[in-house]
Scaffold this active site. Structure first.
Site, PDB file in Angstrom:
ATOM      1  N   ASN A  78       0.792  -1.236   0.000  1.00 27.83           N
ATOM      2  CA  ASN A  78       0.000   0.000   0.000  1.00 27.83           C
ATOM      3  C   ASN A  78       0.819   1.278   0.000  1.00 27.83           C
ATOM      4  OD1 ASN A  78      -2.478   1.704   0.710  1.00 27.83           O
ATOM      5  ND2 ASN A  78      -1.205   2.005   2.546  1.00 27.83           N
ATOM      6  N   SER A  87      -2.280   0.536  -6.806  1.00 25.77           N
ATOM      7  CA  SER A  87      -1.801   1.427  -7.860  1.00 25.77           C
ATOM      8  C   SER A  87      -2.605   2.727  -7.773  1.00 25.77           C
ATOM      9  CB  SER A  87      -1.928   0.749  -9.222  1.00 25.77           C
ATOM     10  OG  SER A  87      -1.437   1.582 -10.254  1.00 25.77           O
ATOM     11  N   SER A  88      -3.009   3.278  -8.915  1.00 33.09           N
ATOM     12  CA  SER A  88      -3.742   4.552  -8.919  1.00 33.09           C
ATOM     13  C   SER A  88      -4.305   4.794 -10.311  1.00 33.09           C
ATOM     14  CB  SER A  88      -2.796   5.704  -8.566  1.00 33.09           C
ATOM     15  OG  SER A  88      -3.408   6.953  -8.847  1.00 33.09           O
ATOM     16  N   TYR A 113       5.369   9.474 -10.017  1.00 35.74           N
ATOM     17  CA  TYR A 113       4.263   8.758  -9.340  1.00 35.74           C
ATOM     18  C   TYR A 113       3.402   8.026 -10.361  1.00 35.74           C
ATOM     19  CZ  TYR A 113      -0.043   8.126  -6.586  1.00 35.74           C
ATOM     20  OH  TYR A 113      -1.148   7.598  -5.963  1.00 35.74           O
ATOM     21  N   LYS A 122       3.386   3.923 -10.750  1.00 32.90           N
ATOM     22  CA  LYS A 122       2.122   3.215 -10.502  1.00 32.90           C
ATOM     23  C   LYS A 122       1.754   2.355 -11.721  1.00 32.90           C
ATOM     24  CE  LYS A 122       0.774   4.509  -6.340  1.00 32.90           C
ATOM     25  NZ  LYS A 122       0.772   3.513  -5.245  1.00 32.90           N
ATOM     26  N   ILE A 175      -9.138   9.949  -3.320  1.00 31.07           N
ATOM     27  CA  ILE A 175      -9.774   9.452  -2.098  1.00 31.07           C
ATOM     28  C   ILE A 175      -9.524  10.449  -0.974  1.00 31.07           C
ATOM     29  CG2 ILE A 175      -9.845   7.559  -0.416  1.00 31.07           C
ATOM     30  CD1 ILE A 175     -10.772   6.728  -3.276  1.00 31.07           C
TER      31      ILE A 175
HETATM   32  N1  LIG Z   1      -5.512   9.010  -1.366  1.00 35.00           N
HETATM   33  C1  LIG Z   1      -5.704   9.004  -2.694  1.00 35.00           C
HETATM   34  O1  LIG Z   1      -6.382   9.872  -3.271  1.00 35.00           O
HETATM   35  C2  LIG Z   1      -5.107   7.901  -3.528  1.00 35.00           C
HETATM   36  C3  LIG Z   1      -5.507   7.786  -4.865  1.00 35.00           C
HETATM   37  C4  LIG Z   1      -4.956   6.778  -5.647  1.00 35.00           C
HETATM   38  C5  LIG Z   1      -4.037   5.918  -5.107  1.00 35.00           C
HETATM   39  N2  LIG Z   1      -3.661   6.070  -3.796  1.00 35.00           N
HETATM   40  C6  LIG Z   1      -2.668   5.132  -3.275  1.00 35.00           C
HETATM   41  O2  LIG Z   1      -3.179   4.500  -2.110  1.00 35.00           O
HETATM   42  C7  LIG Z   1      -2.095   4.210  -1.214  1.00 35.00           C
HETATM   43  C8  LIG Z   1      -2.379   4.823   0.143  1.00 35.00           C
HETATM   44  O3  LIG Z   1      -2.553   6.214  -0.017  1.00 35.00           O
HETATM   45  P1  LIG Z   1      -3.126   7.127   1.149  1.00 35.00           P
HETATM   46  O4  LIG Z   1      -3.630   8.353   0.499  1.00 35.00           O
HETATM   47  O5  LIG Z   1      -3.983   6.334   2.045  1.00 35.00           O
HETATM   48  O6  LIG Z   1      -1.764   7.506   1.907  1.00 35.00           O
HETATM   49  P2  LIG Z   1      -1.545   8.257   3.282  1.00 35.00           P
HETATM   50  O7  LIG Z   1      -2.831   8.795   3.803  1.00 35.00           O
HETATM   51  O8  LIG Z   1      -0.433   9.177   3.017  1.00 35.00           O
HETATM   52  O9  LIG Z   1      -1.111   7.063   4.245  1.00 35.00           O
HETATM   53  C9  LIG Z   1       0.032   6.391   3.975  1.00 35.00           C
HETATM   54  C10 LIG Z   1       0.323   5.365   5.078  1.00 35.00           C
HETATM   55  O10 LIG Z   1       1.571   4.806   4.749  1.00 35.00           O
HETATM   56  C11 LIG Z   1       2.546   5.146   5.747  1.00 35.00           C
HETATM   57  N3  LIG Z   1       3.775   5.449   5.046  1.00 35.00           N
HETATM   58  C12 LIG Z   1       4.007   6.441   4.148  1.00 35.00           C
HETATM   59  N4  LIG Z   1       5.252   6.375   3.693  1.00 35.00           N
HETATM   60  C13 LIG Z   1       5.829   5.307   4.306  1.00 35.00           C
HETATM   61  C14 LIG Z   1       7.118   4.706   4.247  1.00 35.00           C
HETATM   62  N5  LIG Z   1       8.087   5.209   3.468  1.00 35.00           N
HETATM   63  N6  LIG Z   1       7.359   3.612   5.002  1.00 35.00           N
HETATM   64  C15 LIG Z   1       6.399   3.100   5.796  1.00 35.00           C
HETATM   65  N7  LIG Z   1       5.160   3.623   5.899  1.00 35.00           N
HETATM   66  C16 LIG Z   1       4.886   4.723   5.166  1.00 35.00           C
HETATM   67  C17 LIG Z   1       1.940   6.330   6.503  1.00 35.00           C
HETATM   68  O11 LIG Z   1       2.410   6.429   7.834  1.00 35.00           O
HETATM   69  P3  LIG Z   1       3.773   7.251   8.176  1.00 35.00           P
HETATM   70  O12 LIG Z   1       3.700   8.547   7.432  1.00 35.00           O
HETATM   71  O13 LIG Z   1       3.755   7.372   9.659  1.00 35.00           O
HETATM   72  O14 LIG Z   1       4.905   6.397   7.681  1.00 35.00           O
HETATM   73  C18 LIG Z   1       0.459   5.958   6.458  1.00 35.00           C
HETATM   74  O15 LIG Z   1       0.187   4.953   7.411  1.00 35.00           O
HETATM   75  C19 LIG Z   1      -0.842   4.746  -1.899  1.00 35.00           C
HETATM   76  O16 LIG Z   1      -0.214   3.726  -2.632  1.00 35.00           O
HETATM   77  C20 LIG Z   1      -1.388   5.802  -2.846  1.00 35.00           C
HETATM   78  O17 LIG Z   1      -0.537   6.045  -3.925  1.00 35.00           O
HETATM   79  C21 LIG Z   1      -4.164   7.026  -2.997  1.00 35.00           C
END
Ligand SMILES: NC(=O)c1ccc[n+]([C@@H]2O[C@H](COP(=O)([O-])OP(=O)(O)OC[C@H]3O[C@@H](n4cnc5c(N)ncnc54)[C@H](OP(=O)(O)O)[C@@H]3O)[C@@H](O)[C@H]2O)c1
Length: 253
Positions: free
Chosen positions: A91, A138-139, A152, A156, A185
């Site tokens: 993730n 992915s995304s 990015y 992905k 999201i």
């Molecule tokens: N949110 C969106 O709109 C969206 C859309 C498409 C795809 N995605 C994908 O969905 C996934 C999750 O996204 P999200 O938006 O939920 O992310 P997020 O809110 O930034 O959360 C990321 C999580 O990963 C941890 N993390 C980040 N970098 C890390 C590292 N280098 N090592 C270990 N842990 C790490 C963070 O905790 P810490 O910071 O404490 O490490 C947190 O628990 C990602 O792959 C993202 O690309 C997200």
């Protein structure tokens, strides 16, 4: 429908916030034991306690996925702690960034190698346990022109090819590999929540580009991940499930 997740052993990277946290919460509610990592110690502790509150085993670790050696070491510990592994959810992402080569290196190390190293660590114990499921996050940024030409989006996209081919190679061992591609999201403390406040016009334009007029939630993505991770999706491998509420407009053949 019974997802048959009760008693499964799951490793989720980056599960203290956002989509990863929603996945871990849901898998735990469905009865799966969880090992997860993130960097912020307080959030790891809070998450571990919350998951244990669901009545399952939970082991949180402070580990930066960008640190390949530390990450591999944690993956091994996670398999040992759980007593095997049935589910791996890759993730963590380095996120979007326009810092030139630094962004390319970060997205390669975290998004791509974080997934590859994780898959390599779980394949053997998963096969020894009779099979399992790998879900790669992915995304939609990999699928359509999005925001700007950047690492990015390209990294992905690399994950989709890797997941597809790994699914072919691992199927004989009873291991399914699928990708989930979320659209925008709205996560607590995440990029889009920040955008809501810092660039409200752009945020509203993105919301309006969704047929439902809103962004998705982490729980809506987690439900799809849990399905693909579960034996209920036993005949699904090599797919890319787009979870975007119709944000992307292409026809999927
Ligand atoms: N949110 C969106 O709109 C969206 C859309 C498409 C795809 N995605 C994908 O969905 C996934 C999750 O996204 P999200 O938006 O939920 O992310 P997020 O809110 O930034 O959360 C990321 C999580 O990963 C941890 N993390 C980040 N970098 C890390 C590292 N280098 N090592 C270990 N842990 C790490 C963070 O905790 P810490 O910071 O404490 O490490 C947190 O628990 C990602 O792959 C993202 O690309 C997200």
């Amino acid at each position: 429908m019974d997802l048959q997740l009760n008693g499964k052993k799951a490793i989720v990277t980056g599960a203290s916030r956002g989509i990863g946290r929603a996945v871990a919460d849901l898998l735990a509610r469905e009865g799966a034991d969880i090992a997860f990592c993130a960097r912020n110690a307080a959030q790891v502790a809070e998450t571990e306690a919350a998951l244990k509150g669901a009545g399952v085993e939970a082991a949180g670790a402070i580990c930066d996925v960008a640190d390949g050696a530390a990450y591999r070491s944690w993956l091994g510990e996670a398999v040992t702690t759980l007593g095997g592994v049935d589910i791996f959810v890759a993730n963590v992402s380095a996120g979007g960034g326009m810092e030139g080569e630094a962004s390319w290196v970060a997205n390669f190390e975290v998004d791509v190698m974080g997934t590859v190293r994780g898959a390599e660590a779980v394949i053997t114990p998963m096969a020894e346990g009779g099979g399992g499921s790998i879900v790669v996050i992915s995304s939609i940024a990999a699928l359509e022109t999005f925001a700007a030409p950047q690492a990015y989006n390209a990294m992905k996209a690399a994950l989709l090819t890797y997941a597809k081919q790994l699914g072919q190679a691992a199927a004989a061992a009873g291991i399914r590999v699928n990708a989930v591609s979320p659209g925008p999201i709205l996560c607590k403390g995440g990029f889009w929540e920040d955008a809501q406040n810092s660039m409200p016009e752009q945020y509203q334009a993105v919301a309006a580009a969704h047929p439902a007029g809103r962004l998705g939630t982490p729980e809506e993505v987690a439900a799809c991940v849990a399905f693909l991770a579960s034996p209920a999706a036993g005949w699904v491998t090599g797919t890319n499930l787009i979870v975007d509420g119709g944000f992307t407009k292409r026809v999927q053949f």
